[in-house]
Design a protein around this motif. Structure first.
Motif, short mmCIF file in Angstrom:
data_model
loop_
_atom_site.label_atom_id
_atom_site.label_comp_id
_atom_site.label_asym_id
_atom_site.label_seq_id
_atom_site.Cartn_x
_atom_site.Cartn_y
_atom_site.Cartn_z
N THR A 1 0.85 -1.18 0.00
CA THR A 1 0.00 0.00 0.00
C THR A 1 0.89 1.23 0.00
OG1 THR A 1 -1.87 1.05 1.13
CG2 THR A 1 -0.14 0.12 2.53
N ASP A 2 0.29 2.39 -0.02
CA ASP A 2 1.06 3.62 0.04
C ASP A 2 1.91 3.62 1.31
OD1 ASP A 2 1.71 6.34 -0.79
OD2 ASP A 2 0.56 6.96 0.97
N PHE A 3 3.20 3.91 1.16
CA PHE A 3 4.11 3.88 2.31
C PHE A 3 3.95 5.18 3.09
CE2 PHE A 3 8.40 4.07 4.33
CZ PHE A 3 8.29 2.91 5.06
N SER A 4 2.92 5.19 3.91
CA SER A 4 2.59 6.37 4.71
C SER A 4 1.73 5.94 5.88
CB SER A 4 1.82 7.40 3.87
OG SER A 4 0.54 6.89 3.51
N ARG B 1 -9.57 -1.16 6.40
CA ARG B 1 -10.36 -1.80 5.34
C ARG B 1 -10.14 -3.31 5.29
NH1 ARG B 1 -12.25 2.27 1.95
NH2 ARG B 1 -11.21 4.29 2.24
N LYS B 2 -9.04 -3.77 5.88
CA LYS B 2 -8.72 -5.20 5.92
C LYS B 2 -8.82 -5.82 4.52
CE LYS B 2 -11.00 -8.61 7.85
NZ LYS B 2 -11.70 -9.56 8.75
N ASN B 3 -8.21 -5.13 3.58
CA ASN B 3 -8.22 -5.55 2.18
C ASN B 3 -7.01 -6.44 1.92
OD1 ASN B 3 -8.10 -5.82 -0.58
ND2 ASN B 3 -8.43 -3.65 -1.02
N PHE C 1 -3.26 -5.45 2.62
CA PHE C 1 -2.70 -6.11 3.80
C PHE C 1 -2.47 -7.56 3.39
CE2 PHE C 1 -3.50 -6.86 8.66
CZ PHE C 1 -2.23 -7.37 8.78
N LEU C 2 -1.24 -7.88 2.98
CA LEU C 2 -0.98 -9.13 2.28
C LEU C 2 -0.95 -10.35 3.19
CD1 LEU C 2 1.80 -8.03 -0.25
CD2 LEU C 2 -0.69 -7.99 -0.52
N GLU C 3 -0.27 -10.23 4.34
CA GLU C 3 -0.16 -11.38 5.24
C GLU C 3 0.48 -10.96 6.54
OE1 GLU C 3 2.38 -14.36 3.53
OE2 GLU C 3 4.16 -13.10 3.60
N PRO D 1 -15.01 -15.56 5.64
CA PRO D 1 -14.99 -15.18 4.22
C PRO D 1 -13.90 -14.17 3.87
CG PRO D 1 -16.90 -14.26 5.37
CD PRO D 1 -16.29 -15.24 6.29
N GLN D 2 -13.67 -13.16 4.71
CA GLN D 2 -12.63 -12.17 4.42
C GLN D 2 -11.54 -12.30 5.47
OE1 GLN D 2 -13.81 -8.07 4.57
NE2 GLN D 2 -12.01 -7.35 3.46
N ARG D 3 -10.42 -12.84 5.08
CA ARG D 3 -9.35 -13.08 6.03
C ARG D 3 -8.01 -12.74 5.39
NH1 ARG D 3 -11.32 -17.87 4.07
NH2 ARG D 3 -9.82 -19.25 3.03
N ILE D 4 -7.07 -12.36 6.22
CA ILE D 4 -5.72 -12.04 5.77
C ILE D 4 -4.86 -13.29 5.89
CG2 ILE D 4 -3.71 -10.58 6.16
CD1 ILE D 4 -6.24 -9.09 5.19
N PRO D 5 -4.15 -13.68 4.85
CA PRO D 5 -3.28 -14.86 4.92
C PRO D 5 -2.19 -14.70 5.98
CG PRO D 5 -3.59 -14.14 2.65
CD PRO D 5 -4.13 -13.05 3.52
N PHE D 6 -1.55 -15.80 6.31
CA PHE D 6 -0.46 -15.76 7.29
C PHE D 6 0.60 -16.78 6.90
CE2 PHE D 6 -3.07 -19.22 8.68
CZ PHE D 6 -2.21 -20.12 9.29
N ARG D 7 1.76 -16.64 7.53
CA ARG D 7 2.89 -17.53 7.27
C ARG D 7 3.61 -17.79 8.59
NH1 ARG D 7 6.55 -17.34 2.43
NH2 ARG D 7 5.28 -15.57 1.76
N ASN D 8 3.82 -19.06 8.94
CA ASN D 8 4.54 -19.43 10.16
C ASN D 8 6.04 -19.52 9.87
OD1 ASN D 8 1.77 -21.38 10.63
ND2 ASN D 8 2.38 -19.98 12.25
N LEU D 9 6.83 -18.78 10.63
CA LEU D 9 8.28 -18.78 10.47
C LEU D 9 8.96 -19.03 11.82
CD1 LEU D 9 8.85 -15.73 8.07
CD2 LEU D 9 8.64 -18.14 7.46
N ILE D 10 10.20 -19.48 11.76
CA ILE D 10 11.04 -19.65 12.94
C ILE D 10 12.22 -18.71 12.78
CG2 ILE D 10 12.46 -21.27 14.26
CD1 ILE D 10 10.74 -23.53 13.06
N PRO D 11 12.59 -17.94 13.80
CA PRO D 11 13.76 -17.05 13.68
C PRO D 11 14.99 -17.81 13.19
CG PRO D 11 12.56 -16.55 15.68
CD PRO D 11 11.92 -17.79 15.10
N LEU D 12 15.75 -17.16 12.31
CA LEU D 12 16.89 -17.81 11.67
C LEU D 12 17.93 -18.30 12.68
CD1 LEU D 12 18.42 -18.63 9.12
CD2 LEU D 12 19.28 -16.26 8.96
N ASN D 13 18.20 -17.50 13.71
CA ASN D 13 19.21 -17.95 14.68
C ASN D 13 18.77 -19.20 15.42
OD1 ASN D 13 17.32 -16.16 16.07
ND2 ASN D 13 18.67 -16.30 17.84
#
Length: 429
Positions: free
Chosen positions: A240-243, A253-255, A259-261, A324-336
């Motif tokens: 989105t606009d960087f502001s 708006r939860k678009n 709002f990608l993930e 019906p309207q949800r934002i995706p997610f991604r599970n990560l583990i810190p690199l260290n």
């Protein structure tokens, strides 16, 4: 513009926080993590806000940038290219509210974002008469959370209030020990002012999707970092606009196009995921706690009821529900943490950071390493088990002993022996 934002951190003036939480260090680590936007943290603290005004200047978009940066002079960070314009800050603070409502003591943490110094000065001016802002970076006020939202709406309506880590047992909106059963119970007629909720380390979006009452809120994830290396362990990805306006609009708006993930811990790793009693070494699932009437079988005292149990209590949907309207997610583990398990060391030891910064110098930032750099490329950096660990994390091939009663969960990507390459996917505990 696509960017990653961590909207909740603390400064060196907060309790149990590293003295390294300075703006220069935060900017350096934010770049290493792949963050473009990071919270300033603790603007209610007079000394930290003084430093904020000294170190940061408006970027013209509601965000702020460092006036200048002092590059690290020694250690692993020396020589890493960190430019002031690479990382921007959004003014933020977290406040703890302890008060009585409907015959029960409530303990709620709220995150506050602000668009400019003037809004912060107005908020601080109102709050300084209600408690000692100098005592801690996250001050404790005896003010009803609803009254605080009213104060913000009247004093600085451009600010955003986000309930923090909403499931944590001790200090949160839905906390089992001092929270509420519904958002409306807490904020009453001012509930419409709230449009985003922070899920916290011990819960992820699918757990929150089980409550239909939360469907209208944007679910955000942030690190709540108390030391620089923990920045970005949870975060939000926007396009989105960087502001400040662009950020707020994407949340309101939860678009999913804007709002990608969200970037998430595996929630079992959070320190309040399951029920338990750490002094007695007891860890229970919600069903096990119910069978024991929420009491510790060893000492007879009440268990610390974790996030999963609390979700079960309030849920009106079955597991695997998908609104019906949800934002995706991604599970990560810190690199260290991945490196530490790969070489059978602790996450903060010197040998782990040597490999970490070798990878950073080769591939740019931690987020790229965890999500997009081809495994074949990562395998060029020895030991090869590190690239195997990243590959398993991307596939969700993890085994976790859930966290409980203040202890982080233990996450495993490999079999017990670090010498064994062990093919095949591991099961999630």
């Amino acid at each position: 513009m696509k960017f990653i934002a961590d909207l909740h951190i603390h400064s060196k003036f907060s309790r149990a926080t590293s003295r390294d939480m300075t703006f220069d260090n935060i900017a350096c680590w934010a770049k290493l993590k792949g963050l473009s936007l990071v919270a300033s943290g603790d603007f209610t603290h007079p000394e930290w806000f003084f430093l904020t005004r000294q170190k940061l200047e408006p970027a013209g978009n509601g965000f702020f940038r460092l006036r200048s940066i002092q590059p690290p002079g020694n250690g692993y960070l020396k020589g890493l290219p960190v430019k002031p314009d690479d990382v921007h800050f959004v003014l933020s603070t977290e406040i703890s509210f302890i008060y009585s409502k409907k015959g029960k003591v409530r303990k709620i943490h709220l995150l506050l974002l602000a668009p400019d110094f003037e809004s912060v000065e107005k908020i601080n001016g109102r709050l300084c008469g209600l408690g000692n802002l100098r005592s801690d970076g996250r001050p404790i006020l005896g003010l009803d959370a609803k009254q605080f939202v009213r104060l913000v709406a009247e004093t600085a309506p451009g600010c955003v209030v986000i309930p923090s880590h909403i499931w944590t047992p001790w200090f949160s909106l839905f906390g089992s020990n001092s929270g509420f059963d519904a958002i409306e119970e807490c904020f009453e007629e001012l509930t419409p002012f709230i449009f985003a909720l922070e899920t916290g380390l011990s819960s992820d979006p699918p757990m929150n999707w089980r409550l239909s009452a939360l469907d209208r809120y944007a679910l955000v994830s942030n690190s709540d970092a108390h030391s620089p290396s923990r920045l970005g362990r949870e975060a939000n990805v926007f396009d989105t606009d960087f502001s400040y306006k662009g950020l707020v609009d994407a949340l309101r708006r939860k678009n999913p196009d804007k709002f990608l993930e969200t970037i998430e811990f595996f929630p079992e790793e959070g320190k309040y995921h399951y029920d338990g009693h750490r002094k007695c070494g007891v860890v229970f699932s919600p069903k096990e706690s119910l069978a024991h009437k929420d009491l510790c079988p060893k000492c007879g005292k009440k268990l610390t009821i974790g996030v999963m149990h609390r979700v079960e209590e309030l849920a009106d949907r079955e597991e695997n529900a998908r609104p019906p309207q949800r934002i995706p997610f991604r599970n990560l583990i810190p690199l260290n943490e991945i490196i530490a398990e790969a070489i059978d060391k602790t996450p903060e030891c010197q040998s782990v950071w040597e490999i970490y910064f070798r990878l950073i110098r080769e591939f740019g930032n931690e987020h790229a390493i965890l999500t997009s750099v081809p495994i074949s490329e990562l395998a060029r950096i020895q030991p090869e088990r590190v690239s195997q660990g990243v590959d398993r994390m991307r596939k969700g091939a993890v085994r976790i002993q859930p966290g409980h009663d203040g202890f982080y969960g233990e996450i495993r990507l490999f079999e017990a022996s670090p010498a064994e390459d062990s093919a095949g996917q591991l099961t999630l505990f």
